[in-house]
Design an enzyme around this catalytic site. Structure first.
Site, short mmCIF file in Angstrom:
data_model
loop_
_atom_site.label_atom_id
_atom_site.label_comp_id
_atom_site.label_asym_id
_atom_site.label_seq_id
_atom_site.Cartn_x
_atom_site.Cartn_y
_atom_site.Cartn_z
N TYR A 56 0.82 -1.21 0.00
CA TYR A 56 0.00 0.00 0.00
C TYR A 56 0.85 1.26 0.00
O TYR A 56 0.34 2.36 -0.23
CB TYR A 56 -0.93 0.04 1.22
CG TYR A 56 -1.84 -1.14 1.39
CD1 TYR A 56 -2.08 -2.06 0.35
CD2 TYR A 56 -2.48 -1.36 2.60
CE1 TYR A 56 -2.91 -3.14 0.53
CE2 TYR A 56 -3.33 -2.45 2.79
CZ TYR A 56 -3.53 -3.33 1.76
OH TYR A 56 -4.36 -4.42 1.94
N HIS A 112 0.85 -11.77 1.87
CA HIS A 112 -0.26 -11.04 1.24
C HIS A 112 -1.03 -11.88 0.22
O HIS A 112 -2.27 -11.82 0.18
CB HIS A 112 0.29 -9.77 0.58
CG HIS A 112 -0.71 -8.67 0.46
ND1 HIS A 112 -0.37 -7.35 0.39
CD2 HIS A 112 -2.07 -8.69 0.42
CE1 HIS A 112 -1.46 -6.61 0.30
NE2 HIS A 112 -2.50 -7.39 0.31
N ILE A 232 -12.35 -5.31 8.35
CA ILE A 232 -11.51 -4.09 8.30
C ILE A 232 -12.03 -3.12 7.24
O ILE A 232 -11.40 -2.93 6.20
CB ILE A 232 -10.03 -4.44 8.04
CG1 ILE A 232 -9.89 -5.46 6.89
CG2 ILE A 232 -9.37 -4.96 9.30
CD1 ILE A 232 -8.47 -5.66 6.42
N LYS A 234 -12.79 0.49 5.41
CA LYS A 234 -11.98 1.70 5.32
C LYS A 234 -12.85 2.86 4.88
O LYS A 234 -13.86 2.69 4.19
CB LYS A 234 -10.82 1.52 4.33
CG LYS A 234 -11.20 1.63 2.86
CD LYS A 234 -9.97 1.61 1.99
CE LYS A 234 -10.31 1.95 0.54
NZ LYS A 234 -10.65 3.36 0.34
N SER A 235 -12.46 4.05 5.30
CA SER A 235 -13.10 5.28 4.86
C SER A 235 -12.18 6.43 5.20
O SER A 235 -11.46 6.39 6.21
CB SER A 235 -14.45 5.48 5.55
OG SER A 235 -15.01 6.73 5.17
N ARG A 240 -18.00 8.61 8.51
CA ARG A 240 -18.17 7.23 8.07
C ARG A 240 -17.37 6.27 8.94
O ARG A 240 -17.80 5.15 9.20
CB ARG A 240 -17.75 7.10 6.60
CG ARG A 240 -18.01 5.73 5.99
CD ARG A 240 -19.47 5.33 6.01
NE ARG A 240 -20.29 6.25 5.26
CZ ARG A 240 -20.44 6.22 3.93
NH1 ARG A 240 -19.81 5.33 3.21
NH2 ARG A 240 -21.24 7.09 3.35
N ASN A 244 -19.14 3.17 10.78
CA ASN A 244 -18.70 1.78 10.66
C ASN A 244 -18.43 1.17 12.03
O ASN A 244 -18.78 0.02 12.30
CB ASN A 244 -17.46 1.68 9.78
CG ASN A 244 -17.75 1.93 8.31
OD1 ASN A 244 -18.89 1.84 7.86
ND2 ASN A 244 -16.72 2.26 7.55
#
Length: 281
Positions: A56, A112, A232, A234-235, A240, A244
């Site tokens: 990432y 991964h 998990i 994401k935002s 948000r 969540n």
């Protein structure tokens, strides 16, 4: 959000005896320049489980957020992952991730992707086992491993992964992979838990949300949590993030869970682990 209003996130006990917050904050596709701010906001909202990866390219942002907030290291669960193209240099890759994060250990380190065409994931696993013994990773696991990959690991090592992080959402439930994972005592962790937004458009989901007075996202996340799955979402938006996190307080009936489970179409959003071969470098 005050401390009193922050939801209490349940934990899952892994097969090595360590615990992981069942609902965390993922930083997949969060731009590196925005990661520190996003993680600081997530921590402020009450998240204590942050999921990143070398691929990432935002591990340093996660590390800077941890340093900036001053939250005790023992209070935050950090996951990162081994890049596909570094399965032959696993120890070096982990050390680089630790340097980027500014940490001396991660709570969970994952392979991964299996990348079966490389034929390196069993060697990489042996290196993860060694890293755990040295204290560089508290727990170790895998991501995107299909039943055949889990079986091969089982044949090559006495150490069982603690987690298998897979694409999992109502319209793609990977039931065979979930079964192969859980029957080995491995926790299932869902990424793309709302199908990158696709599953929120389902009438069943929207109807349940309306009945309960909650959001569609909270309904889908509550569906995951009710089945013992680690999740998990994401935002980048603080409101948000809080929404969540509030999914931990949403209680679904058995009938509602069954209705959501009936949405399975067996259609992936992401890549197929049987053939995925990108290096992530």
């Amino acid at each position: 959000m005050t401390a009193a209003s922050i939801p209490s996130v349940p934990t899952v006990t892994l097969n090595d005896g360590h615990t992981i917050p069942q609902l965390g904050f993922g930083v997949f596709q969060v731009p590196p320049a925005e990661t520190q701010k996003a993680v600081e906001e997530a921590l402020a909202a009450g998240y204590r489980h942050i999921d990143t990866a070398a691929a990432y390219r935002n591990e340093d942002g996660v590390g800077m957020a941890l340093a900036a907030t001053g939250i005790s290291r023992d209070e935050v669960f950090i996951t990162t992952k081994l890049r596909n193209g570094e399965q032959g240099v696993t120890r070096m890759a982990l050390e680089n991730s630790l340097a980027a994060l500014g940490l001396d250990r991660v709570d969970l380190y994952l392979i991964h992707w299996p990348v079966p065409s490389q034929n390196l994931y069993t060697e990489a696993w042996a290196e993860l086992v060694a890293a755990r013994k040295e204290g560089l990773a508290t727990s170790i696991g895998v991501s995107n491993f299909l039943p055949e990959h889990l079986e091969r690991l089982e044949q090559s090592s006495e150490v069982v992964p603690t987690v298998n992080q897979i694409e999992l959402h109502p319209s793609f439930q990977q039931r065979a992979t979930q079964e192969a994972t859980r029957q080995r005592g491995i926790a299932v962790e869902a990424y793309s838990p709302i199908g990158q937004g696709v599953d929120l458009k389902e009438q069943v989901v929207k109807g349940i949300a309306a009945d309960l007075g909650v959001t569609a996202s909270q309904v889908v996340l509550a569906w995951h949590l009710a089945q013992g799955t680690i999740v998990i979402p994401k935002s980048s938006r603080p409101e948000r993030m809080a929404e969540n996190l509030g999914a931990v307080d949403v209680q679904l009936t058995a009938e509602q869970i069954e209705a959501i489970s009936a949405l399975d179409t067996d259609k992936r959003v992401g890549a197929d682990p049987a053939t995925a071969a990108f290096t992530q470098l």
